[in-house]
Motif scaffolding. Structure first.
Motif, PDB file in Angstrom:
ATOM      1  N   TYR A 136       5.997   3.253   7.874  1.00 20.18           N
ATOM      2  CA  TYR A 136       5.386   4.052   6.669  1.00 20.18           C
ATOM      3  C   TYR A 136       5.114   5.219   6.804  1.00 20.18           C
ATOM      4  O   TYR A 136       4.592   5.871   7.952  1.00 20.18           O
ATOM      5  CB  TYR A 136       4.090   3.293   6.446  1.00 20.18           C
ATOM      6  CG  TYR A 136       4.232   1.938   6.238  1.00 20.18           C
ATOM      7  CD1 TYR A 136       4.002   1.141   4.816  1.00 20.18           C
ATOM      8  CD2 TYR A 136       4.665   0.900   6.943  1.00 20.18           C
ATOM      9  CE1 TYR A 136       4.119  -0.084   4.330  1.00 20.18           C
ATOM     10  CE2 TYR A 136       4.552  -0.699   6.711  1.00 20.18           C
ATOM     11  CZ  TYR A 136       4.399  -1.093   5.569  1.00 20.18           C
ATOM     12  OH  TYR A 136       4.618  -2.260   5.153  1.00 20.18           O
ATOM     13  N   ARG A 144       3.173  10.274  -2.215  1.00 24.66           N
ATOM     14  CA  ARG A 144       3.622   8.746  -2.138  1.00 24.66           C
ATOM     15  C   ARG A 144       3.690   8.566  -0.861  1.00 24.66           C
ATOM     16  O   ARG A 144       3.556   9.273   0.107  1.00 24.66           O
ATOM     17  CB  ARG A 144       5.142   8.684  -2.657  1.00 24.66           C
ATOM     18  CG  ARG A 144       6.069   9.590  -2.175  1.00 24.66           C
ATOM     19  CD  ARG A 144       7.333   9.376  -2.756  1.00 24.66           C
ATOM     20  NE  ARG A 144       8.361  10.063  -2.252  1.00 24.66           N
ATOM     21  CZ  ARG A 144       9.617  10.162  -2.578  1.00 24.66           C
ATOM     22  NH1 ARG A 144      10.209   9.496  -3.516  1.00 24.66           N
ATOM     23  NH2 ARG A 144      10.851  11.026  -1.813  1.00 24.66           N
ATOM     24  N   GLU A 156      11.542   1.330   0.090  1.00 26.33           N
ATOM     25  CA  GLU A 156      10.735   1.209  -1.180  1.00 26.33           C
ATOM     26  C   GLU A 156       9.804   2.488  -1.112  1.00 26.33           C
ATOM     27  O   GLU A 156       9.646   3.036   0.103  1.00 26.33           O
ATOM     28  CB  GLU A 156       9.991  -0.002  -1.673  1.00 26.33           C
ATOM     29  CG  GLU A 156       8.977  -0.440  -0.380  1.00 26.33           C
ATOM     30  CD  GLU A 156       8.302  -1.440  -0.721  1.00 26.33           C
ATOM     31  OE1 GLU A 156       7.950  -1.696  -2.116  1.00 26.33           O
ATOM     32  OE2 GLU A 156       7.898  -2.312   0.073  1.00 26.33           O
ATOM     33  N   GLU A 157       9.047   2.771  -2.197  1.00 24.50           N
ATOM     34  CA  GLU A 157       8.083   3.853  -2.210  1.00 24.50           C
ATOM     35  C   GLU A 157       6.707   3.181  -2.777  1.00 24.50           C
ATOM     36  O   GLU A 157       6.808   2.299  -3.689  1.00 24.50           O
ATOM     37  CB  GLU A 157       8.339   5.249  -2.909  1.00 24.50           C
ATOM     38  CG  GLU A 157       8.542   4.923  -4.387  1.00 24.50           C
ATOM     39  CD  GLU A 157       8.822   6.285  -4.857  1.00 24.50           C
ATOM     40  OE1 GLU A 157       8.150   6.844  -5.678  1.00 24.50           O
ATOM     41  OE2 GLU A 157       9.670   7.018  -4.350  1.00 24.50           O
ATOM     42  N   ILE A 158       5.439   3.749  -2.260  1.00 22.31           N
ATOM     43  CA  ILE A 158       4.186   3.256  -3.057  1.00 22.31           C
ATOM     44  C   ILE A 158       3.648   4.721  -3.684  1.00 22.31           C
ATOM     45  O   ILE A 158       3.467   5.767  -2.769  1.00 22.31           O
ATOM     46  CB  ILE A 158       3.522   2.611  -2.021  1.00 22.31           C
ATOM     47  CG1 ILE A 158       3.946   1.332  -1.745  1.00 22.31           C
ATOM     48  CG2 ILE A 158       1.924   2.687  -2.795  1.00 22.31           C
ATOM     49  CD1 ILE A 158       4.666   1.427  -0.512  1.00 22.31           C
ATOM     50  N   LYS A 159       3.735   4.666  -4.891  1.00 26.05           N
ATOM     51  CA  LYS A 159       2.872   6.037  -5.486  1.00 26.05           C
ATOM     52  C   LYS A 159       1.379   5.943  -5.223  1.00 26.05           C
ATOM     53  O   LYS A 159       0.675   4.930  -5.557  1.00 26.05           O
ATOM     54  CB  LYS A 159       3.229   6.093  -6.948  1.00 26.05           C
ATOM     55  CG  LYS A 159       4.800   6.470  -7.527  1.00 26.05           C
ATOM     56  CD  LYS A 159       4.878   7.866  -7.126  1.00 26.05           C
ATOM     57  CE  LYS A 159       6.421   8.295  -7.579  1.00 26.05           C
ATOM     58  NZ  LYS A 159       6.610   9.721  -7.306  1.00 26.05           N
ATOM     59  N   SER A 181      -2.310  -4.762   3.282  1.00 24.08           N
ATOM     60  CA  SER A 181      -2.487  -3.839   2.658  1.00 24.08           C
ATOM     61  C   SER A 181      -2.124  -2.622   3.250  1.00 24.08           C
ATOM     62  O   SER A 181      -1.940  -2.254   4.340  1.00 24.08           O
ATOM     63  CB  SER A 181      -3.978  -3.769   2.069  1.00 24.08           C
ATOM     64  OG  SER A 181      -4.274  -4.793   1.199  1.00 24.08           O
ATOM     65  N   TYR A 197      -4.189  -0.126  -1.022  1.00 21.93           N
ATOM     66  CA  TYR A 197      -2.979  -0.224  -1.975  1.00 21.93           C
ATOM     67  C   TYR A 197      -2.476  -1.653  -1.469  1.00 21.93           C
ATOM     68  O   TYR A 197      -2.097  -1.915  -0.294  1.00 21.93           O
ATOM     69  CB  TYR A 197      -1.921   0.629  -1.935  1.00 21.93           C
ATOM     70  CG  TYR A 197      -2.257   2.283  -2.313  1.00 21.93           C
ATOM     71  CD1 TYR A 197      -2.089   2.378  -3.882  1.00 21.93           C
ATOM     72  CD2 TYR A 197      -2.998   2.778  -1.711  1.00 21.93           C
ATOM     73  CE1 TYR A 197      -2.479   3.599  -4.262  1.00 21.93           C
ATOM     74  CE2 TYR A 197      -3.301   4.300  -2.162  1.00 21.93           C
ATOM     75  CZ  TYR A 197      -2.959   4.426  -3.462  1.00 21.93           C
ATOM     76  OH  TYR A 197      -3.285   5.675  -3.839  1.00 21.93           O
ATOM     77  N   THR A 198      -2.576  -2.835  -2.329  1.00 17.78           N
ATOM     78  CA  THR A 198      -1.949  -3.908  -2.440  1.00 17.78           C
ATOM     79  C   THR A 198      -1.149  -4.537  -3.282  1.00 17.78           C
ATOM     80  O   THR A 198      -1.489  -4.575  -4.528  1.00 17.78           O
ATOM     81  CB  THR A 198      -3.341  -5.017  -2.305  1.00 17.78           C
ATOM     82  OG1 THR A 198      -4.259  -4.656  -1.250  1.00 17.78           O
ATOM     83  CG2 THR A 198      -2.538  -6.419  -1.812  1.00 17.78           C
ATOM     84  N   ASP A 199       0.190  -4.759  -3.127  1.00 20.52           N
ATOM     85  CA  ASP A 199       1.220  -4.954  -3.901  1.00 20.52           C
ATOM     86  C   ASP A 199       1.092  -3.859  -5.188  1.00 20.52           C
ATOM     87  O   ASP A 199       1.439  -4.271  -6.249  1.00 20.52           O
ATOM     88  CB  ASP A 199       1.046  -6.223  -4.694  1.00 20.52           C
ATOM     89  CG  ASP A 199       0.986  -7.181  -3.618  1.00 20.52           C
ATOM     90  OD1 ASP A 199       1.814  -7.301  -2.812  1.00 20.52           O
ATOM     91  OD2 ASP A 199       0.486  -8.303  -3.711  1.00 20.52           O
ATOM     92  N   GLY A 200       1.010  -2.606  -4.619  1.00 11.83           N
ATOM     93  CA  GLY A 200       0.993  -1.391  -5.491  1.00 11.83           C
ATOM     94  C   GLY A 200      -0.380  -1.367  -6.266  1.00 11.83           C
ATOM     95  O   GLY A 200      -0.280  -0.296  -7.048  1.00 11.83           O
ATOM     96  N   LYS A 201      -1.184  -2.052  -6.167  1.00 16.39           N
ATOM     97  CA  LYS A 201      -2.278  -2.065  -6.927  1.00 16.39           C
ATOM     98  C   LYS A 201      -3.717  -1.342  -6.139  1.00 16.39           C
ATOM     99  O   LYS A 201      -3.582  -1.478  -4.938  1.00 16.39           O
ATOM    100  CB  LYS A 201      -3.155  -3.298  -7.507  1.00 16.39           C
ATOM    101  CG  LYS A 201      -2.195  -4.039  -8.735  1.00 16.39           C
ATOM    102  CD  LYS A 201      -2.612  -5.301  -8.998  1.00 16.39           C
ATOM    103  CE  LYS A 201      -1.590  -6.022  -9.877  1.00 16.39           C
ATOM    104  NZ  LYS A 201      -2.157  -7.353 -10.061  1.00 16.39           N
TER     105      LYS A 201
END
Length: 340
Positions: A136, A144, A156-159, A181, A197-201
């Protein structure tokens, strides 16, 4: 090397006045915070005046015979983050906008990246960590997190949340990951929280937290490096490093204090090991070892220039060698035990 004291009231160079709020609103916000895990202090409070700074009375103890040396890797220009695994060290480079994989002899095994906003491209990559065979990388300039596999290939990426309108000075600085997370935080005087951030949320955790995060045995631990204070004369908020510090954890999406640490160390990065808390103190310009209950145990090493750093990073390998990145100085240090 003798102990140096870099104590006193070190004021964060960002003063945030809450425009549009009346003085009474800010004052009430400070008063309401007294019920929170991390309160907002008044500027006049003894806790933030450096009166109890541990560095004033610290008597160095050296138990482990550590040696410090600069770890020079010619191709790396501006190291921003570091993570040690069994075979190699992962280093992010803000200047070369690359991620390097380096063996423990200092040989570059692989490099990936490039400037941009595409997959596997970066703008000012900083903190880096690893969990479940995934890497990560905090891609600051693109706001991001990029996730890579063990071969440094993009997954992948996480905004991250956009704070440009509400807190334009905020920069995400610290990254930690467990099985469920991703946790991110940075220096903020508008909304100093931990972002989960968990599953993008996104879930915001805690209040008034400015500090570092570390994942150990799937549990998230935190140490605040600063506290917020209220300046009644200017009806404004600021942050100070000459302050109480605690080791905390997250339980049910809330901060929970575990133990109090020596005041005013300005711990900006830390590890938890079977030997206790290994912490990087910018105020003390040193790496200290604290007990699991937060008591000072020993000074591992002093590092010239550490007092000028804001977000140094530390990692450890299986040989109990410590690697410290100093982004401002653009240096990496290796700390290891000497031969008995």
């Amino acid at each position: 090397m003798g102990k140096r004291i870099i104590c006193g009231c070190v004021v964060l160079g960002i003063v945030a006045c809450l425009i549009g709020c009346q003085k009474s609103d800010n004052y009430e916000l400070m008063k309401e915070s007294k019920q929170q895990v991390l309160p907002i202090y008044e500027k006049k409070d003894a806790e933030v005046q450096g009166e109890k700074c541990a560095l004033e009375t610290l008597q160095d103890v050296y138990k482990s015979d550590y040696i410090l040396e600069e770890w020079k890797i010619e191709k790396i220009g501006e190291p921003g983050g570091i993570f040690c695994n069994d075979e190699a060290v992962l280093i992010s480079d803000k200047k070369k906008v690359c991620i390097f994989e380096v063996d423990y002899a200092g040989n570059i095994l692989k490099e990936v990246g490039g400037t941009g906003s595409g997959e596997g491209e970066f703008i000012s990559p900083s903190a880096i960590t690893m969990c479940n065979e995934k890497i990560y990388v905090l891609d600051q300039g693109n706001n991001r997190i990029q996730v890579l596999d063990k071969e440094l290939d993009y997954i992948e990426e996480i905004k991250l949340k956009n704070t440009q309108s509400t807190d334009p000075n905020y920069i995400p600085e610290v990254l930690s990951v467990n099985q469920e997370s991703i946790y991110v935080t940075g220096v903020s005087l508008e909304n100093p929280v931990v972002d989960k951030y968990t599953d993008g949320k996104l879930k915001e955790i805690g209040s008034n937290f400015i500090g570092s995060i570390y994942s150990c045995n799937n549990q998230i631990y935190l140490i605040n490096s600063m506290v917020r204070y209220y300046d009644e004369a200017n009806d404004s908020f600021g942050a100070l490093t000459s302050c109480p510090e605690w080791l905390m954890t997250i339980k049910d999406n809330k901060l929970k204090k575990l133990c109090e640490l020596p005041n005013g160390l300005n711990i900006s990065s830390f590890l938890l090991t079977d030997r206790g808390i290994i912490c990087v103190s910018c105020a003390g310009a040193a790496v200290y070892r604290l007990s699991e209950n937060g008591k000072y145990e020993e000074t591992i090493t002093y590092i010239d220039g550490l007092e000028d750093e804001e977000i140094p990073q530390i990692s450890i390998n299986e040989k109990e060698e410590y690697f410290i990145v100093m982004p401002n100085a653009r240096k990496i240090f290796k700390c290891f035990k000497g031969e008995n």
